[in-house]
Scaffold this motif. Sequence first.
Motif, PDB file in Angstrom:
ATOM      1  N   LYS A 163      -2.738   8.134  -0.246  1.00 14.67           N
ATOM      2  CA  LYS A 163      -3.157   7.569   0.691  1.00 14.67           C
ATOM      3  C   LYS A 163      -2.536   6.991   1.818  1.00 14.67           C
ATOM      4  O   LYS A 163      -2.348   7.166   2.935  1.00 14.67           O
ATOM      5  CB  LYS A 163      -4.393   6.708   0.393  1.00 14.67           C
ATOM      6  N   GLU A 164      -1.334   6.374   1.253  1.00 11.75           N
ATOM      7  CA  GLU A 164      -0.386   5.688   1.967  1.00 11.75           C
ATOM      8  C   GLU A 164       0.781   6.690   2.834  1.00 11.75           C
ATOM      9  O   GLU A 164       0.961   6.416   3.825  1.00 11.75           O
ATOM     10  CB  GLU A 164       0.686   4.587   1.258  1.00 11.75           C
ATOM     11  N   ALA A 165       0.861   7.781   2.133  1.00 15.29           N
ATOM     12  CA  ALA A 165       1.592   9.001   2.519  1.00 15.29           C
ATOM     13  C   ALA A 165       0.669   9.425   3.800  1.00 15.29           C
ATOM     14  O   ALA A 165       1.419   9.892   5.006  1.00 15.29           O
ATOM     15  CB  ALA A 165       1.998   9.795   1.688  1.00 15.29           C
ATOM     16  N   ASP A 166      -0.652   9.511   3.707  1.00 13.38           N
ATOM     17  CA  ASP A 166      -1.208  10.258   4.692  1.00 13.38           C
ATOM     18  C   ASP A 166      -1.264   9.370   5.766  1.00 13.38           C
ATOM     19  O   ASP A 166      -1.353   9.875   7.231  1.00 13.38           O
ATOM     20  CB  ASP A 166      -2.710  10.532   4.097  1.00 13.38           C
ATOM     21  N   GLN A 170       0.029  10.075   9.578  1.00  8.67           N
ATOM     22  CA  GLN A 170      -0.583   9.857  10.892  1.00  8.67           C
ATOM     23  C   GLN A 170      -0.246   8.976  11.989  1.00  8.67           C
ATOM     24  O   GLN A 170      -0.264   9.264  13.339  1.00  8.67           O
ATOM     25  CB  GLN A 170      -2.156   9.451  10.496  1.00  8.67           C
ATOM     26  N   TYR A 171       0.467   8.043  11.528  1.00  9.26           N
ATOM     27  CA  TYR A 171       1.209   7.066  12.434  1.00  9.26           C
ATOM     28  C   TYR A 171       2.462   7.789  13.051  1.00  9.26           C
ATOM     29  O   TYR A 171       2.566   7.463  14.358  1.00  9.26           O
ATOM     30  CB  TYR A 171       1.768   5.886  11.608  1.00  9.26           C
ATOM     31  N   PHE A 172       3.158   8.726  12.444  1.00  9.90           N
ATOM     32  CA  PHE A 172       4.297   9.315  12.714  1.00  9.90           C
ATOM     33  C   PHE A 172       3.743  10.254  13.944  1.00  9.90           C
ATOM     34  O   PHE A 172       4.372  10.618  15.037  1.00  9.90           O
ATOM     35  CB  PHE A 172       5.062   9.952  11.622  1.00  9.90           C
ATOM     36  N   ALA A 193       7.163   8.017   7.216  1.00 11.29           N
ATOM     37  CA  ALA A 193       6.461   9.111   6.430  1.00 11.29           C
ATOM     38  C   ALA A 193       7.018   9.954   5.323  1.00 11.29           C
ATOM     39  O   ALA A 193       6.308  10.293   4.426  1.00 11.29           O
ATOM     40  CB  ALA A 193       5.918   9.848   7.690  1.00 11.29           C
ATOM     41  N   GLN A 194       8.279  10.242   5.610  1.00 17.37           N
ATOM     42  CA  GLN A 194       8.789  10.917   4.586  1.00 17.37           C
ATOM     43  C   GLN A 194       9.140  10.197   3.323  1.00 17.37           C
ATOM     44  O   GLN A 194       9.023  10.582   2.143  1.00 17.37           O
ATOM     45  CB  GLN A 194      10.523  11.326   4.859  1.00 17.37           C
ATOM     46  N   LEU A 195       9.338   8.951   3.346  1.00 22.90           N
ATOM     47  CA  LEU A 195       9.406   7.770   2.127  1.00 22.90           C
ATOM     48  C   LEU A 195       8.128   7.815   1.536  1.00 22.90           C
ATOM     49  O   LEU A 195       8.271   8.047   0.295  1.00 22.90           O
ATOM     50  CB  LEU A 195       9.852   6.600   2.769  1.00 22.90           C
ATOM     51  N   LYS A 196       7.133   7.758   2.123  1.00 26.74           N
ATOM     52  CA  LYS A 196       5.812   7.639   1.377  1.00 26.74           C
ATOM     53  C   LYS A 196       5.461   8.926   0.980  1.00 26.74           C
ATOM     54  O   LYS A 196       4.841   8.964  -0.065  1.00 26.74           O
ATOM     55  CB  LYS A 196       4.552   7.413   2.757  1.00 26.74           C
ATOM     56  N   HIS A 197       5.892  10.143   1.615  1.00 25.06           N
ATOM     57  CA  HIS A 197       5.588  11.405   0.879  1.00 25.06           C
ATOM     58  C   HIS A 197       6.352  11.445  -0.710  1.00 25.06           C
ATOM     59  O   HIS A 197       5.723  12.070  -1.405  1.00 25.06           O
ATOM     60  CB  HIS A 197       6.000  12.450   1.867  1.00 25.06           C
TER      61      HIS A 197
END
Length: 585
Positions: A163-166, A170-172, A193-197
């Motif tokens: 959920k955090e990566a998503d 979306q923010y990116f 976003a890459q880090l969260k993914h």
Amino acid sequence: MHRNRGSFGRNCTETMSCRWGTELWDQFDNLEKHTHWGIEFVERYTKFVKERSEIEISYAKQIRNLSKKYQPKKNSREEDEYKYTSCRAFLMTLNELNDYAGQHEVIAENLTTHIICELTRYIQELKAERKSHFHDGRRAQQHIENSWKQLESSKRRFERDCKEADRAQQYFDKIDADINVTKADVEKARQQAQLKHQVAEDSKNEYLTYLQKFNKEQNEHYYSLIPHIFQKIQEMEEKRIEKVGESMKTYAEVNRKVLPIVSKCLDGMTNAAASIEPTMVSSLVVESFKSGFEPPGDVEVEDYSLSMRRTVSESSYLNSRGEGKPSRSNSRGKLWPFKRNKVRTTPSVHNTLSLKLGSGPEDCSHLPPEQRRKKLQAKINDINKELQKEVDQRDALTKMKDVYVKNPHMGDPNSVDPRLEEIGQDIDKLELDSRKYEAWLLEVETRLAEKSDPHRRQSGLYDSNATTPVNNNCAPVNRESPDGSYTEDHSTEHHLKSRSTDFDDDFDDEDPLPTIGTCKSLYPFEGQNEGTISMAEGELLYVIEEDKGDGWTRVRRNEDEEGYVPTSYIKVFFDTNAKGAMTYI
């Protein structure tokens, strides 16, 4: 019906092939309750056997007390009764009953040894084994639960990271589409976003690892570990059930084991009952109570139309004093054979036999001839047994003294002398008593022989010397006293007849009996019984009728006072010149 039987057999086979580990994999709590109930059942059965054992002990104790209660007491009248076959049979029954009680004690002992103690020990082992198995089961259950918790935790973390990566993506995308945002901010949002993914990917990999681990552990738990533990619990339960079955079989065998001995006890009781012989008991009754007396003779005719003294057969029921004659004393004719003898106390002097406390004279002169003979014979046998014991003891001490003489270091020979002297005195006393009782036995046997020989009995009336002073210190037993006893000397009937006919011409019914001598009282005597007369020590009296063998002499004080006194209390001087004296001699 056969179809049902086959179905039942298949069900039994299926039931026997069932395994708790596979069939009851999810029934851990119920199995724990069931095994706990199984232990309580064994404890309850053990308590049942224990109470049965206590009942057997109590029953055996009551049976033994009952047998002891009815056993004959030593030195009691009951001991004499056991010469009868019925009493001996009862004694044998009591002894068998005592053995029967012993078999119930054996039952109690075997129940305690083979069941109670064994099950008590087994219950402790069973509790420990059950505790160990369920401890392993709880530990395995705890382990799989912890593995499941780890899987759930990794799954929630993976979900959160996704959920955090998503949101970061979306923010990116939003920043990248905005022309007013600087390039640096866009790059920063892209990196975030890459880090969260990447974090989400790592969480996914961790989740997959825990999932794989849980599935492996769960498979091992439900298909290997739990079946193994439940199989051990199943084996424990089956062993418990088998143990209870063995105990129940032992319970039956313990009871069956004593049946042969119990049967022998019952056979002994049956044999005791079969040993009862009524005819033998009847013979023993005759032997025990036979007096040796003969039945009284016929009562003779008394003709009151003639001026003569009444003649009464001394062997009749009436006494020799004359019923029809006006009484000058306080005595009356009585039926002597049916009157109980009253106990008198005789003086204890050198020639007078002392009375044993409650047992009659020492020479048993208070007993009928047959009973007296048996009593004297039994006394002689007892004295001989005691004499033999003393002789054996003297011989043993003599040998001991000889050993001391040859081996002084073993003891002092003089130390044995006092005991030897004491034993010698006892032997002398017993030999004296034996001779004394043998003389009395010879006397009674002689009298019994005279009674069986009529010619000898009649000739014996004239054997005494009329001029010799008479001092009868030992009362004969062939006749009993005037206060209720019986005479066996039937020769006196002829004697009284001759006396009566000799004096018919000189005396009528109103004349007193003539004196045949005098006597001097040696001891005071209180004539408390009917037909007796009191006298003081040293008093002189007239003898009017001599002792007929019953230990009593008829005397007169004055014209109105006459009666019987013990012959052993007086010294008699017969007067051969007295009128009528020859009638009695």
